[in-house]
Design a protein around this motif. Structure first.
Motif, PDB file in Angstrom:
ATOM      1  N   PRO A 178       0.054   1.103 -11.543  1.00  9.31           N
ATOM      2  CA  PRO A 178      -0.581   0.561 -10.335  1.00  9.31           C
ATOM      3  C   PRO A 178      -2.106   0.677 -10.332  1.00  9.31           C
ATOM      4  O   PRO A 178      -2.778  -0.071  -9.641  1.00  9.31           O
ATOM      5  N   LEU A 179      -2.641   1.577 -11.136  1.00 10.05           N
ATOM      6  CA  LEU A 179      -4.094   1.761 -11.170  1.00 10.05           C
ATOM      7  C   LEU A 179      -4.809   0.699 -11.991  1.00 10.05           C
ATOM      8  O   LEU A 179      -6.011   0.505 -11.831  1.00 10.05           O
ATOM      9  N   LEU A 198       0.836  -1.202   0.000  1.00 10.81           N
ATOM     10  CA  LEU A 198       0.000   0.000   0.000  1.00 10.81           C
ATOM     11  C   LEU A 198       0.876   1.260   0.000  1.00 10.81           C
ATOM     12  O   LEU A 198       0.619   2.213  -0.750  1.00 10.81           O
ATOM     13  N   VAL A 199       1.909   1.260   0.808  1.00  3.21           N
ATOM     14  CA  VAL A 199       2.851   2.377   0.816  1.00  3.21           C
ATOM     15  C   VAL A 199       3.506   2.516  -0.559  1.00  3.21           C
ATOM     16  O   VAL A 199       3.650   3.627  -1.088  1.00  3.21           O
ATOM     17  N   SER A 200       3.862   1.378  -1.159  1.00  2.00           N
ATOM     18  CA  SER A 200       4.495   1.384  -2.480  1.00  2.00           C
ATOM     19  C   SER A 200       3.582   1.991  -3.537  1.00  2.00           C
ATOM     20  O   SER A 200       4.056   2.671  -4.455  1.00  2.00           O
ATOM     21  N   LEU A 226       3.073   6.230  -7.443  1.00  2.00           N
ATOM     22  CA  LEU A 226       2.234   7.289  -8.010  1.00  2.00           C
ATOM     23  C   LEU A 226       2.916   8.654  -7.950  1.00  2.00           C
ATOM     24  O   LEU A 226       2.796   9.457  -8.874  1.00  2.00           O
ATOM     25  N   PHE A 227       3.647   8.917  -6.866  1.00  2.00           N
ATOM     26  CA  PHE A 227       4.236  10.245  -6.691  1.00  2.00           C
ATOM     27  C   PHE A 227       5.700  10.350  -7.115  1.00  2.00           C
ATOM     28  O   PHE A 227       6.156  11.416  -7.512  1.00  2.00           O
ATOM     29  N   THR A 228       6.443   9.233  -7.029  1.00  2.00           N
ATOM     30  CA  THR A 228       7.877   9.313  -7.338  1.00  2.00           C
ATOM     31  C   THR A 228       8.322   8.365  -8.453  1.00  2.00           C
ATOM     32  O   THR A 228       9.480   8.379  -8.840  1.00  2.00           O
ATOM     33  N   GLU A 229       7.413   7.509  -8.922  1.00  2.00           N
ATOM     34  CA  GLU A 229       7.694   6.530  -9.977  1.00  2.00           C
ATOM     35  C   GLU A 229       8.741   5.493  -9.561  1.00  2.00           C
ATOM     36  O   GLU A 229       9.455   4.956 -10.398  1.00  2.00           O
ATOM     37  N   VAL A 252      14.623   0.251   0.387  1.00  2.00           N
ATOM     38  CA  VAL A 252      14.447  -0.412   1.685  1.00  2.00           C
ATOM     39  C   VAL A 252      13.084  -1.108   1.754  1.00  2.00           C
ATOM     40  O   VAL A 252      12.967  -2.209   2.305  1.00  2.00           O
ATOM     41  N   ILE A 253      12.050  -0.507   1.185  1.00  2.00           N
ATOM     42  CA  ILE A 253      10.725  -1.137   1.160  1.00  2.00           C
ATOM     43  C   ILE A 253      10.733  -2.332   0.217  1.00  2.00           C
ATOM     44  O   ILE A 253      10.202  -3.403   0.535  1.00  2.00           O
ATOM     45  N   PHE A 254      11.354  -2.169  -0.952  1.00  2.00           N
ATOM     46  CA  PHE A 254      11.469  -3.266  -1.909  1.00  2.00           C
ATOM     47  C   PHE A 254      12.167  -4.467  -1.275  1.00  2.00           C
ATOM     48  O   PHE A 254      11.720  -5.606  -1.402  1.00  2.00           O
ATOM     49  N   ASP A 255      13.262  -4.206  -0.574  1.00  2.00           N
ATOM     50  CA  ASP A 255      14.016  -5.279   0.070  1.00  2.00           C
ATOM     51  C   ASP A 255      13.193  -5.989   1.144  1.00  2.00           C
ATOM     52  O   ASP A 255      13.277  -7.209   1.294  1.00  2.00           O
TER      53      ASP A 255
END
Length: 198
Positions: free
Chosen positions: A124-125, A50-52, A57-60, A65-68
């Motif tokens: 993502p949409l 959800l954070v991703s 959407l905002f930074t492409e 760290v989240i990916f890992d």
């Protein structure tokens, strides 16, 4: 197949076909702590996905760290499930190292996810919609995998060996599932192939 043509989500498995005949009867019990941790990590993965969504959407991109962390949850899940399904005999480690590339802590299973620096802002949409055919295939494969596990159980109980074709099918179904979830879970923009093989 060259490295350039590999799908960004790779799952590997390499273990001896020999399984002690008693293991299918108790190994799933021994796996319960891992399955509980895996379930908790799945909830964490949902939050991180959800954070991703917003970061893409905002930074492409998804912060590394989240990916890992997401990659670690898939890796842990595969280690826990492969043990619970008695695909091998070695008890998996309680390893929580967040990394896109597998650290080799478990010798039989690997999960590697290729980090993408730039993702399409709008995918993502609608990725969930494009993944619907894959989810339909996964339902059919999931039913087949349940029968394959039963076949593997019978094979191990009577021969002490996991039938190779049966085991390869189960591994292939999980590999296919990983690719679909990596795509729908925003980790890659590359549409997953309709195949079980690496």
């Amino acid at each position: 197949m060259s490295m350039s043509t590999l799908y960004p989500a790779q799952l590997g498995f390499d273990a001896d076909l020999h399984i002690s005949r008693w293991r299918p009867l108790v190994q799933w019990v021994l796996a319960i702590p891992h399955l509980m941790v895996s379930r908790a990590l799945k909830y964490l993965r949902s939050v991180l996905t959800l954070v991703s969504l917003f970061t893409v959407l905002f930074t492409e991109r998804i912060p590394a760290v989240i990916f890992d962390m997401i990659a670690m949850t898939y890796r842990y899940e595969w280690r826990a499930l492969s043990y619970a399904l008695f695909l091998h005999e070695d008890y998996p480690p309680f390893d929580f190292e967040p990394a896109a590339d597998d650290d080799g802590a478990e010798t039989h299973t690997t999960v590697n996810l290729s980090y993408t620096e730039h993702l399409n802002r709008w995918k993502p949409l609608y990725k969930w919609f494009l993944a619907i055919p894959h989810y339909l295939v996964l339902v059919v494969l999931g039913v087949g995998a349940m029968f394959a596990v039963i076949g593997g159980l019978i094979g191990v109980l009577f021969t002490g060996e996991y039938p190779k074709g049966t085991r390869d099918f189960i591994v292939g179904v999980y590999r296919y599932s990983l690719r679909v979830h990596a795509y729908a879970g925003l980790l890659t923009d590359e549409y997953p192939p309709f195949r079980l093989a690496a």
